[in-house]
Each structure stands twice: as C-alpha cells, then as structure tokens.
Design an enzyme around this catalytic site. Structure first.
Site, short mmCIF file in Angstrom:
data_model
loop_
_atom_site.label_atom_id
_atom_site.label_comp_id
_atom_site.label_asym_id
_atom_site.label_seq_id
_atom_site.Cartn_x
_atom_site.Cartn_y
_atom_site.Cartn_z
N GLN A 100 95.00 32.59 27.30
CA GLN A 100 95.16 33.54 28.40
C GLN A 100 96.55 33.35 29.01
O GLN A 100 96.85 32.31 29.57
CB GLN A 100 94.09 33.32 29.47
CG GLN A 100 94.26 34.27 30.65
CD GLN A 100 93.47 33.83 31.87
OE1 GLN A 100 92.48 33.12 31.76
NE2 GLN A 100 93.91 34.23 33.05
N CYS A 112 91.07 36.32 33.04
CA CYS A 112 90.06 35.40 32.49
C CYS A 112 88.72 36.08 32.27
O CYS A 112 88.01 35.75 31.32
CB CYS A 112 89.90 34.17 33.38
SG CYS A 112 89.47 34.54 35.09
N HIS A 163 87.59 31.07 37.97
CA HIS A 163 87.95 31.22 36.56
C HIS A 163 86.69 31.48 35.73
O HIS A 163 85.65 30.85 35.94
CB HIS A 163 88.64 29.94 36.09
CG HIS A 163 89.20 30.02 34.70
ND1 HIS A 163 90.08 31.00 34.30
CD2 HIS A 163 88.98 29.24 33.61
CE1 HIS A 163 90.39 30.80 33.03
NE2 HIS A 163 89.74 29.75 32.59
N ASP A 218 87.79 28.83 26.63
CA ASP A 218 88.50 28.97 27.90
C ASP A 218 89.96 29.23 27.57
O ASP A 218 90.65 28.37 27.02
CB ASP A 218 88.34 27.68 28.71
CG ASP A 218 89.10 27.68 30.02
OD1 ASP A 218 89.93 28.58 30.25
OD2 ASP A 218 88.87 26.76 30.83
#
Length: 227
Positions: free
Chosen positions: A87, A93, A164, A179
């Site tokens: 990201q 996110c 997040h 992630d």
C-alpha cells in the site's frame, strides 16, 4: 504519494463498493459482532475472509517492527497463487484489504470491471509494482473516492487516519494476514475451510490483546450474501 478519503467500516458501504468494482452480488461484507464461538456461528456461510480495522498504536508499531526483523531473516516461501500487494496510497488500506480478500478466493466471481481489469494487468507484477499500479489507476481512485463519501461520517474531515484495515484469508491451508503496510504476507499457522472462522477470530483477539485498553476495533467478513 497520493491521499484518498478513508473508507468507513460500514458493511453496507463496503458491500456496495465491491459490487461496483465487479464482485458478484452473491457476496457481501458483513459485521462480525463478536469473536466468541457462539457469536461466530451467526456469520453467514461460507466465510471467505475476515477484515480487521484497528488503531495503529505504539504497541502495534513495536510489534510490527519486531515481526519484520524476525521474518526478514527467515525468507519464507509463499504459494505462487497468493495475491499480495503493498500500500503506497494514504488511506487506501480499506481498498487494499478488500482486494486481498477477493483476489485470494477464486470462488468469488468477479464480472468485467475495475477490479477484474486491475487483477489481470497486475497478475505478473511484484507486490510493490501492484501498489504503484493502484496509485495510478484512475478508475479505482474514482470508485474509492465516490464510495468513501457515502459513509455516515464526513470522511474528508478525517484525512489523518490512525486506523488501518487488514485482511485474513485461508490460502492452501495456511491462515495469512495480508497487510499492505508490511513488506510480506504474515503466516498465522494452519487452517481449514471448517476452522477458518475460529482461527481468524483468534488472530483478531491477539491484535486486541496487544492493546487491552483500546476499544476501537472492528471486525468484518466477506461472506455469502443473505437472501
């Protein structure tokens, strides 16, 4: 680095978003209202991913740094069909977590549209190149910005976001945490189609246990749509 309006953890908005991106109406995003076994039974089946929203606290950042150093030395192998992306766009996110949730579940049909086009053109790219591709994808940016403004709060007032989104998925019998802020996928042990919900809930509880005084956690799931 560009900045998007943050997505709200609103299952109705996120469901509308994935459908706009091309995901089949047979699938939706739903609230996970509790992580105890009895409550987990209420989630519509099948469950293809958990999506966790959490605050980026000092304890989380400390854990993330220690985890990075530990895994960097190991040089883990991952399945070739795992779709992972970094990201690089501020506040993207939520979109990255949704992409990870859908792209790693082949049973989730995707019609012609923004998401299918993105997955096709980034299939052979590195996680870093995929993150850069999202940042320059004007169609994805437009869809994200439009849906982000449909939440119940004025998202544009919260551009300094300390929360997040991440995705938890079952890939070939391993529970993965995906992630976009991390340099690589994180393995959380063995799982199965039958045990995935319980196993993913356990990982969510571990996040919460690292911040015992924090209540700002939200858990969502990518599931079959309810009639």
């Amino acid at each position: 680095m560009s900045t998007w309006i943050p997505l709200e953890s609103n299952p109705e908005v996120l469901t509308k978003y994935i459908h706009k991106l091309g995901v089949s109406p047979a699938w939706s995003v739903t609230d996970v209202i509790g992580l105890d076994e009895d409550t987990l039974e209420w989630i519509p089946r099948p469950v293809k991913a958990f999506i966790l929203l959490f605050p980026c606290s000092e304890s989380y950042e400390k854990h993330r740094a220690e985890e990075h150093e530990r895994i960097k030395e190991v040089k883990e192998e991952h399945p070739s069909n795992l779709f992972y992306m970094r990201q690089f766009t501020h506040n993207a996110c939520g979109t990255v977590a949704l992409i990870h949730s859908v792209a790693n579940n082949k049973e989730v049909d995707i019609d012609t549209g923004v998401l299918k086009s993105f997955l096709e053109k980034t299939a052979s790219l590195t996680p870093e190149e995929r993150g850069q591709a999202l940042e320059t994808d004007q169609d994805f940016t437009a869809d994200h910005q439009a849906l982000a403004q449909e939440g119940q709060t004025n998202a544009s007032e919260h551009e300094t976001v300390i929360h997040h989104f991440i995705a938890l998925v079952n890939i070939e019998g391993t529970l993965y945490e995906l992630d976009g802020r991390k340099s690589f996928p994180i393995k959380h042990g063995a799982t199965s189609e039958e045990s995935f919900v319980k196993d993913a809930a356990k990982v969510c509880k571990e996040f919460m246990a690292r911040d015992p005084n924090e209540v700002r956690f939200t858990v969502l799931a990518l599931t079959a749509a309810q009639d």
